[in-house]
Design a protein around this motif. Structure first.
Motif, PDB file in Angstrom:
ATOM      1  N   SER A   1      10.825 -11.070   4.126  1.00  0.00           N
ATOM      2  CA  SER A   1      11.192 -10.015   5.064  1.00  0.00           C
ATOM      3  C   SER A   1      11.196  -8.661   4.375  1.00  0.00           C
ATOM      4  O   SER A   1      10.668  -7.674   4.901  1.00  0.00           O
ATOM      5  CB  SER A   1      12.571 -10.310   5.661  1.00  0.00           C
ATOM      6  OG  SER A   1      12.957  -9.294   6.542  1.00  0.00           O
ATOM      7  N   VAL A   2      11.786  -8.610   3.192  1.00  0.00           N
ATOM      8  CA  VAL A   2      11.829  -7.359   2.423  1.00  0.00           C
ATOM      9  C   VAL A   2      10.413  -6.929   2.041  1.00  0.00           C
ATOM     10  O   VAL A   2      10.052  -5.759   2.179  1.00  0.00           O
ATOM     11  CB  VAL A   2      12.723  -7.511   1.170  1.00  0.00           C
ATOM     12  CG1 VAL A   2      12.554  -6.330   0.224  1.00  0.00           C
ATOM     13  CG2 VAL A   2      14.185  -7.658   1.583  1.00  0.00           C
ATOM     14  N   ALA A   3       9.611  -7.884   1.592  1.00  0.00           N
ATOM     15  CA  ALA A   3       8.232  -7.559   1.215  1.00  0.00           C
ATOM     16  C   ALA A   3       7.464  -7.036   2.429  1.00  0.00           C
ATOM     17  O   ALA A   3       6.704  -6.066   2.321  1.00  0.00           O
ATOM     18  CB  ALA A   3       7.536  -8.785   0.629  1.00  0.00           C
ATOM     19  N   GLY A   4       7.659  -7.652   3.578  1.00  0.00           N
ATOM     20  CA  GLY A   4       7.001  -7.190   4.797  1.00  0.00           C
ATOM     21  C   GLY A   4       7.453  -5.801   5.195  1.00  0.00           C
ATOM     22  O   GLY A   4       6.648  -4.959   5.619  1.00  0.00           O
TER      23      GLY A   4
ATOM     24  N   MET B   1       6.391  -0.008   5.417  1.00  0.00           N
ATOM     25  CA  MET B   1       6.732   1.367   5.054  1.00  0.00           C
ATOM     26  C   MET B   1       5.577   2.027   4.305  1.00  0.00           C
ATOM     27  O   MET B   1       5.259   3.195   4.542  1.00  0.00           O
ATOM     28  CB  MET B   1       8.000   1.403   4.201  1.00  0.00           C
ATOM     29  CG  MET B   1       9.259   1.019   4.964  1.00  0.00           C
ATOM     30  SD  MET B   1       9.614   2.118   6.334  1.00  0.00           S
ATOM     31  CE  MET B   1      10.107   3.579   5.461  1.00  0.00           C
ATOM     32  N   ALA B   2       4.933   1.294   3.420  1.00  0.00           N
ATOM     33  CA  ALA B   2       3.793   1.845   2.676  1.00  0.00           C
ATOM     34  C   ALA B   2       2.648   2.171   3.634  1.00  0.00           C
ATOM     35  O   ALA B   2       2.014   3.223   3.509  1.00  0.00           O
ATOM     36  CB  ALA B   2       3.339   0.854   1.606  1.00  0.00           C
ATOM     37  N   THR B   3       2.411   1.289   4.601  1.00  0.00           N
ATOM     38  CA  THR B   3       1.359   1.537   5.594  1.00  0.00           C
ATOM     39  C   THR B   3       1.696   2.758   6.430  1.00  0.00           C
ATOM     40  O   THR B   3       0.834   3.606   6.690  1.00  0.00           O
ATOM     41  CB  THR B   3       1.173   0.305   6.493  1.00  0.00           C
ATOM     42  OG1 THR B   3       0.795  -0.810   5.671  1.00  0.00           O
ATOM     43  CG2 THR B   3       0.104   0.535   7.543  1.00  0.00           C
ATOM     44  N   ALA B   4       2.952   2.851   6.847  1.00  0.00           N
ATOM     45  CA  ALA B   4       3.368   4.012   7.644  1.00  0.00           C
ATOM     46  C   ALA B   4       3.197   5.300   6.845  1.00  0.00           C
ATOM     47  O   ALA B   4       2.740   6.315   7.378  1.00  0.00           O
ATOM     48  CB  ALA B   4       4.818   3.845   8.093  1.00  0.00           C
ATOM     49  N   LYS B   5       3.549   5.264   5.577  1.00  0.00           N
ATOM     50  CA  LYS B   5       3.405   6.440   4.715  1.00  0.00           C
ATOM     51  C   LYS B   5       1.927   6.822   4.595  1.00  0.00           C
ATOM     52  O   LYS B   5       1.571   7.994   4.675  1.00  0.00           O
ATOM     53  CB  LYS B   5       4.006   6.151   3.339  1.00  0.00           C
ATOM     54  CG  LYS B   5       4.226   7.383   2.502  1.00  0.00           C
ATOM     55  CD  LYS B   5       4.813   7.030   1.136  1.00  0.00           C
ATOM     56  CE  LYS B   5       6.247   6.568   1.289  1.00  0.00           C
ATOM     57  NZ  LYS B   5       6.902   6.346  -0.016  1.00  0.00           N
ATOM     58  N   ASP B   6       1.065   5.815   4.432  1.00  0.00           N
ATOM     59  CA  ASP B   6      -0.378   6.070   4.358  1.00  0.00           C
ATOM     60  C   ASP B   6      -0.890   6.681   5.655  1.00  0.00           C
ATOM     61  O   ASP B   6      -1.698   7.616   5.633  1.00  0.00           O
ATOM     62  CB  ASP B   6      -1.147   4.786   4.057  1.00  0.00           C
ATOM     63  CG  ASP B   6      -0.922   4.280   2.638  1.00  0.00           C
ATOM     64  OD1 ASP B   6      -0.406   5.051   1.797  1.00  0.00           O
ATOM     65  OD2 ASP B   6      -1.249   3.097   2.384  1.00  0.00           O
ATOM     66  N   LEU B   7      -0.418   6.155   6.779  1.00  0.00           N
ATOM     67  CA  LEU B   7      -0.858   6.689   8.076  1.00  0.00           C
ATOM     68  C   LEU B   7      -0.391   8.127   8.265  1.00  0.00           C
ATOM     69  O   LEU B   7      -1.126   8.961   8.800  1.00  0.00           O
ATOM     70  CB  LEU B   7      -0.356   5.803   9.220  1.00  0.00           C
ATOM     71  CG  LEU B   7      -1.012   4.428   9.326  1.00  0.00           C
ATOM     72  CD1 LEU B   7      -0.314   3.602  10.391  1.00  0.00           C
ATOM     73  CD2 LEU B   7      -2.497   4.550   9.617  1.00  0.00           C
ATOM     74  N   LEU B   8       0.833   8.411   7.824  1.00  0.00           N
ATOM     75  CA  LEU B   8       1.332   9.783   7.914  1.00  0.00           C
ATOM     76  C   LEU B   8       0.481  10.713   7.048  1.00  0.00           C
ATOM     77  O   LEU B   8       0.185  11.836   7.446  1.00  0.00           O
ATOM     78  CB  LEU B   8       2.798   9.857   7.485  1.00  0.00           C
ATOM     79  CG  LEU B   8       3.804   9.324   8.489  1.00  0.00           C
ATOM     80  CD1 LEU B   8       5.198   9.291   7.868  1.00  0.00           C
ATOM     81  CD2 LEU B   8       3.804  10.148   9.755  1.00  0.00           C
TER      82      LEU B   8
END
Length: 71
Positions: free
Chosen positions: A48-51, A56-63
């Motif tokens: 769950s934490v890894a997901g 969060m990393a994907t969201a940061k990349d999208l931002l």
């Protein structure tokens, strides 16, 4: 097979298995099962934490992509 049917089958097989145990084997099984359950819970939390971290990393990349488009 539904989840309820699988759960019932599990319960039935576990009851049959436990009927073959001595009191000492029942105690050992209970202790083992408790530890196994804790380990499975830890694994679920880790995944769950890894997901969450991956999300969060994907969201940061999208931002970052959106910011690059605006500039």
């Amino acid at each position: 097979m539904t989840e309820d049917a699988i759960r019932q089958e599990y319960i039935n097989k576990l009851k049959q298995l436990r009927l073959t145990f001595t009191p000492k084997q029942n105690k050992l099984f209970d202790e083992w099962f408790e530890i196994a359950t804790i380990l499975v819970s830890f694994s679920a939390i880790e995944y769950s934490v890894a997901g969450f971290q991956e999300g969060m990393a994907t969201a940061k990349d999208l931002l970052q992509i959106e910011d690059d488009k605006e500039t």
